[in-house]
Design a protein around this motif. Structure first.
Motif, PDB file in Angstrom:
ATOM      1  N   CYS A 100       0.854  -1.175   0.000  1.00 23.43           N
ATOM      2  CA  CYS A 100       0.000   0.000   0.000  1.00 23.43           C
ATOM      3  C   CYS A 100       0.896   1.233   0.000  1.00 23.43           C
ATOM      4  O   CYS A 100       2.124   1.123   0.060  1.00 23.43           O
ATOM      5  N   HIS A 101       0.257   2.399  -0.076  1.00 21.54           N
ATOM      6  CA  HIS A 101       1.007   3.651  -0.163  1.00 21.54           C
ATOM      7  C   HIS A 101       0.478   4.648   0.860  1.00 21.54           C
ATOM      8  O   HIS A 101      -0.713   4.649   1.183  1.00 21.54           O
ATOM      9  N   PRO A 102       1.347   5.532   1.346  1.00 27.54           N
ATOM     10  CA  PRO A 102       0.923   6.478   2.379  1.00 27.54           C
ATOM     11  C   PRO A 102       0.045   7.598   1.830  1.00 27.54           C
ATOM     12  O   PRO A 102       0.115   7.957   0.656  1.00 27.54           O
ATOM     13  N   SER A 103      -0.747   8.143   2.709  1.00 24.89           N
ATOM     14  CA  SER A 103      -1.572   9.307   2.382  1.00 24.89           C
ATOM     15  C   SER A 103      -0.722  10.576   2.413  1.00 24.89           C
ATOM     16  O   SER A 103       0.414  10.582   2.907  1.00 24.89           O
ATOM     17  N   ARG A 108       3.495  13.751   4.996  1.00 27.99           N
ATOM     18  CA  ARG A 108       3.976  14.988   5.616  1.00 27.99           C
ATOM     19  C   ARG A 108       4.594  14.707   6.985  1.00 27.99           C
ATOM     20  O   ARG A 108       5.658  15.233   7.320  1.00 27.99           O
ATOM     21  N   ARG A 109       3.928  13.877   7.784  1.00 30.54           N
ATOM     22  CA  ARG A 109       4.387  13.627   9.152  1.00 30.54           C
ATOM     23  C   ARG A 109       5.651  12.789   9.216  1.00 30.54           C
ATOM     24  O   ARG A 109       6.533  13.028  10.048  1.00 30.54           O
ATOM     25  N   HIS A 110       5.740  11.774   8.360  1.00 26.98           N
ATOM     26  CA  HIS A 110       6.799  10.779   8.518  1.00 26.98           C
ATOM     27  C   HIS A 110       7.851  10.780   7.399  1.00 26.98           C
ATOM     28  O   HIS A 110       8.940  10.222   7.594  1.00 26.98           O
ATOM     29  N   LEU A 111       7.522  11.348   6.254  1.00 27.27           N
ATOM     30  CA  LEU A 111       8.429  11.228   5.112  1.00 27.27           C
ATOM     31  C   LEU A 111       8.864  12.577   4.543  1.00 27.27           C
ATOM     32  O   LEU A 111       9.587  12.616   3.543  1.00 27.27           O
ATOM     33  N   GLY A 112       8.412  13.661   5.149  1.00 32.58           N
ATOM     34  CA  GLY A 112       8.838  14.990   4.723  1.00 32.58           C
ATOM     35  C   GLY A 112       8.405  15.356   3.320  1.00 32.58           C
ATOM     36  O   GLY A 112       9.112  16.086   2.610  1.00 32.58           O
ATOM     37  N   SER A 113       7.239  14.870   2.910  1.00 28.51           N
ATOM     38  CA  SER A 113       6.771  15.090   1.542  1.00 28.51           C
ATOM     39  C   SER A 113       5.361  15.664   1.552  1.00 28.51           C
ATOM     40  O   SER A 113       4.512  15.253   2.354  1.00 28.51           O
ATOM     41  N   ARG A 114       5.104  16.589   0.655  1.00 24.70           N
ATOM     42  CA  ARG A 114       3.745  17.096   0.494  1.00 24.70           C
ATOM     43  C   ARG A 114       2.814  16.020  -0.045  1.00 24.70           C
ATOM     44  O   ARG A 114       1.627  15.994   0.250  1.00 24.70           O
ATOM     45  N   PHE A 115       3.370  15.136  -0.871  1.00 25.49           N
ATOM     46  CA  PHE A 115       2.563  14.146  -1.571  1.00 25.49           C
ATOM     47  C   PHE A 115       2.706  12.763  -0.958  1.00 25.49           C
ATOM     48  O   PHE A 115       3.824  12.315  -0.663  1.00 25.49           O
ATOM     49  N   GLY A 116       1.599  12.071  -0.800  1.00 23.82           N
ATOM     50  CA  GLY A 116       1.608  10.641  -0.567  1.00 23.82           C
ATOM     51  C   GLY A 116       1.585   9.940  -1.915  1.00 23.82           C
ATOM     52  O   GLY A 116       2.269  10.358  -2.848  1.00 23.82           O
ATOM     53  N   LYS A 117       0.767   8.880  -2.013  1.00 25.46           N
ATOM     54  CA  LYS A 117       0.753   8.175  -3.286  1.00 25.46           C
ATOM     55  C   LYS A 117      -0.589   7.478  -3.517  1.00 25.46           C
ATOM     56  O   LYS A 117      -0.723   6.265  -3.366  1.00 25.46           O
ATOM     57  N   THR A 118      -1.567   8.283  -3.872  1.00 21.99           N
ATOM     58  CA  THR A 118      -2.766   7.712  -4.500  1.00 21.99           C
ATOM     59  C   THR A 118      -2.405   7.398  -5.939  1.00 21.99           C
ATOM     60  O   THR A 118      -1.618   8.125  -6.577  1.00 21.99           O
ATOM     61  N   VAL A 173      -8.991   1.380 -12.509  1.00 20.48           N
ATOM     62  CA  VAL A 173      -9.109   1.174 -11.058  1.00 20.48           C
ATOM     63  C   VAL A 173      -8.414   2.325 -10.345  1.00 20.48           C
ATOM     64  O   VAL A 173      -7.233   2.588 -10.590  1.00 20.48           O
ATOM     65  N   LEU A 174      -9.149   3.011  -9.474  1.00 17.03           N
ATOM     66  CA  LEU A 174      -8.552   4.015  -8.604  1.00 17.03           C
ATOM     67  C   LEU A 174      -8.140   3.338  -7.302  1.00 17.03           C
ATOM     68  O   LEU A 174      -8.922   2.588  -6.710  1.00 17.03           O
ATOM     69  N   VAL A 175      -6.904   3.615  -6.871  1.00 16.35           N
ATOM     70  CA  VAL A 175      -6.352   2.993  -5.659  1.00 16.35           C
ATOM     71  C   VAL A 175      -6.039   4.105  -4.659  1.00 16.35           C
ATOM     72  O   VAL A 175      -4.947   4.693  -4.688  1.00 16.35           O
ATOM     73  N   PRO A 176      -6.976   4.428  -3.774  1.00 10.45           N
ATOM     74  CA  PRO A 176      -6.701   5.485  -2.792  1.00 10.45           C
ATOM     75  C   PRO A 176      -5.533   5.110  -1.883  1.00 10.45           C
ATOM     76  O   PRO A 176      -5.289   3.938  -1.602  1.00 10.45           O
ATOM     77  N   ALA A 177      -4.815   6.124  -1.436  1.00 11.82           N
ATOM     78  CA  ALA A 177      -3.717   5.892  -0.499  1.00 11.82           C
ATOM     79  C   ALA A 177      -4.213   5.064   0.681  1.00 11.82           C
ATOM     80  O   ALA A 177      -5.331   5.230   1.155  1.00 11.82           O
ATOM     81  N   GLY A 178      -3.374   4.139   1.132  1.00 15.31           N
ATOM     82  CA  GLY A 178      -3.708   3.277   2.254  1.00 15.31           C
ATOM     83  C   GLY A 178      -4.346   1.962   1.871  1.00 15.31           C
ATOM     84  O   GLY A 178      -4.397   1.040   2.692  1.00 15.31           O
ATOM     85  N   THR A 179      -4.827   1.848   0.634  1.00 20.12           N
ATOM     86  CA  THR A 179      -5.528   0.639   0.215  1.00 20.12           C
ATOM     87  C   THR A 179      -4.543  -0.498  -0.034  1.00 20.12           C
ATOM     88  O   THR A 179      -3.657  -0.379  -0.894  1.00 20.12           O
ATOM     89  N   PRO A 180      -4.643  -1.628   0.673  1.00 19.74           N
ATOM     90  CA  PRO A 180      -3.789  -2.772   0.337  1.00 19.74           C
ATOM     91  C   PRO A 180      -4.176  -3.310  -1.029  1.00 19.74           C
ATOM     92  O   PRO A 180      -5.367  -3.442  -1.342  1.00 19.74           O
ATOM     93  N   HIS A 181      -3.177  -3.628  -1.853  1.00 22.21           N
ATOM     94  CA  HIS A 181      -3.472  -4.023  -3.227  1.00 22.21           C
ATOM     95  C   HIS A 181      -2.313  -4.818  -3.818  1.00 22.21           C
ATOM     96  O   HIS A 181      -1.211  -4.854  -3.264  1.00 22.21           O
ATOM     97  N   ALA A 182      -2.582  -5.428  -4.953  1.00 24.92           N
ATOM     98  CA  ALA A 182      -1.559  -6.117  -5.738  1.00 24.92           C
ATOM     99  C   ALA A 182      -2.058  -6.202  -7.170  1.00 24.92           C
ATOM    100  O   ALA A 182      -3.267  -6.123  -7.439  1.00 24.92           O
ATOM    101  N   ILE A 183      -1.134  -6.365  -8.105  1.00 25.88           N
ATOM    102  CA  ILE A 183      -1.452  -6.529  -9.523  1.00 25.88           C
ATOM    103  C   ILE A 183      -1.035  -7.929  -9.925  1.00 25.88           C
ATOM    104  O   ILE A 183       0.078  -8.368  -9.616  1.00 25.88           O
ATOM    105  N   GLY A 184      -1.938  -8.647 -10.586  1.00 25.78           N
ATOM    106  CA  GLY A 184      -1.660 -10.013 -10.973  1.00 25.78           C
ATOM    107  C   GLY A 184      -0.814 -10.120 -12.221  1.00 25.78           C
ATOM    108  O   GLY A 184      -0.696  -9.179 -13.015  1.00 25.78           O
ATOM    109  N   ALA A 185      -0.217 -11.302 -12.420  1.00 25.24           N
ATOM    110  CA  ALA A 185       0.605 -11.561 -13.604  1.00 25.24           C
ATOM    111  C   ALA A 185      -0.231 -11.400 -14.865  1.00 25.24           C
ATOM    112  O   ALA A 185      -1.404 -11.777 -14.911  1.00 25.24           O
ATOM    113  N   GLY A 186       0.405 -10.832 -15.901  1.00 25.79           N
ATOM    114  CA  GLY A 186      -0.255 -10.697 -17.188  1.00 25.79           C
ATOM    115  C   GLY A 186      -1.111  -9.461 -17.336  1.00 25.79           C
ATOM    116  O   GLY A 186      -1.841  -9.331 -18.329  1.00 25.79           O
TER     117      GLY A 186
END
Length: 333
Positions: A100-103, A108-118, A173-186
């Motif tokens: 997953c990816h941070p919001s 901002r709090r932990h990684l010093g970045s304005r952006f997370g990763k939606t 598919v939209l993957v909001p920050a924090g959503t556990p996810h994976a992409i399958g083979a192929g």
């Protein structure tokens, strides 16, 4: 400006679909991601992942030197000299790990970045008997259960807890920050992201060298604060997933309305007018020209083009199918 392939080595296999799209012979086994018009470096790296312009400059440096020309004054007023966008071609030659990816707030709090990763996926190709993606837990999961799965690296439990979604070309598919996810083979996608390389890899055993590299340098309990443990039912999934494969209108909006604060994407069929904006164009089929105040750029299947705001109104001519990706409109952010 048309850009060449930019495939930093990754830990997972893939790349043949990228090579086929571009008409290239280099289908390196560990080149599953092509970072297009990237001003984002890989996490912990100085330059890996960055795109070069035809004149040899890093796109990042060119944008920083002339942000208003590249991005437009309204964008600069909101985002500074950040493009606020990262686009990739991603060809999963094997299943990706559960992650997953941070919001924005966590970044901002932990990684010093304005952006997370939606992020969002535009499926442009599939292969194999069962092309699927995995999105969100099916049911609510207690924090101690997630902690146990990650601590013991219980891959089957992690993957089995997620919604498994069959996909075909045209699905998005939209993957909001924090959503556990994976992409399958192929599964071959155009991926839009906020401009970071932040991943919390919940299932690292068998994929990464060790747990330390899975959590961006944080202890794992802090990292797990990013995980959305709420179950995604049918209503949530339907709000994040669109099926556009049968639509052949001149312009097909690709993403859920929830994506608007993060990025935009549409599929273009044939001639199309493009408003002034920083953008990334990926040509999936056909050939033609992209015409603008900056001149004409011939494009064909496999072309990846960066468009600066200063090019003004642009026009795509020819029998072409393309995905046009743009950063968030400042007023939507």
């Amino acid at each position: 400006m048309e850009l060449p392939a930019n495939q930093p080595r990754q830990f997972y296999r893939g790349g043949s679909s990228i090579a086929a799209l571009r008409g290239a012979t280099d289908d390196r086994e560990f080149g599953p991601e092509d970072w297009v018009a990237s001003t984002t470096a890989r996490f912990g790296q100085a330059e890996s992942g960055l795109s070069r312009l035809p004149d040899g400059r890093w796109l990042r440096d060119a944008v920083a030197a002339a942000p208003r020309e590249w991005l437009g004054p309204e964008h600069v007023a909101e985002f500074g000299d950040s493009t606020a966008l990262l686009v990739k071609l991603l060809d999963a030659g094997q299943r990706l790990p559960v992650h997953c990816h941070p919001s924005d707030e966590f970044a901002r709090r932990h990684l010093g970045s304005r952006f997370g990763k939606t992020e969002a996926w535009v499926v442009v190709g599939t292969s194999g008997p069962n092309p699927v993606v995995y999105l969100g837990f099916r049911d609510d999961v207690a924090p101690e259960v997630v902690d146990e799965w990650v601590s013991t690296q219980d891959s089957s439990a992690m993957l089995g807890s997620l919604n498994e979604i069959p996909v075909q070309p045209g699905d998005t598919v939209l993957v909001p920050a924090g959503t556990p996810h994976a992409i399958g083979a192929g599964v071959f996608i155009v991926e839009l992201q906020q401009p970071t390389d932040f991943s919390i890899t919940l299932e690292w055993d068998g994929f990464l060298a060790d747990a330390e590299s899975a959590f961006l340098g944080m202890d794992h309990r802090t990292a797990l604060e990013t995980v959305n443990r709420t179950g995604f039912g049918d209503a949530v999934l339907s709000s994040l997933i669109r099926r556009t494969g049968g639509q052949d209108a001149p312009r097909v909006p690709l993403l859920s309305e929830q994506a608007a604060p993060f990025f935009g994407a549409e599929r273009l069929h044939g001639a199309a007018e493009l408003a002034p904006s920083f953008g990334v164009l990926i040509v999936l089929d056909g050939d033609g020209k992209l015409r603008s105040d900056g001149g004409d750029v011939p494009v064909r299947r496999g072309s990846t083009v960066v468009i600066p705001h200063a090019a003004g109104p642009a026009r795509l001519d020819g029998e072409i199918t393309a995905v046009h990706c743009t950063p968030p409109a400042p007023w939507r952010h």
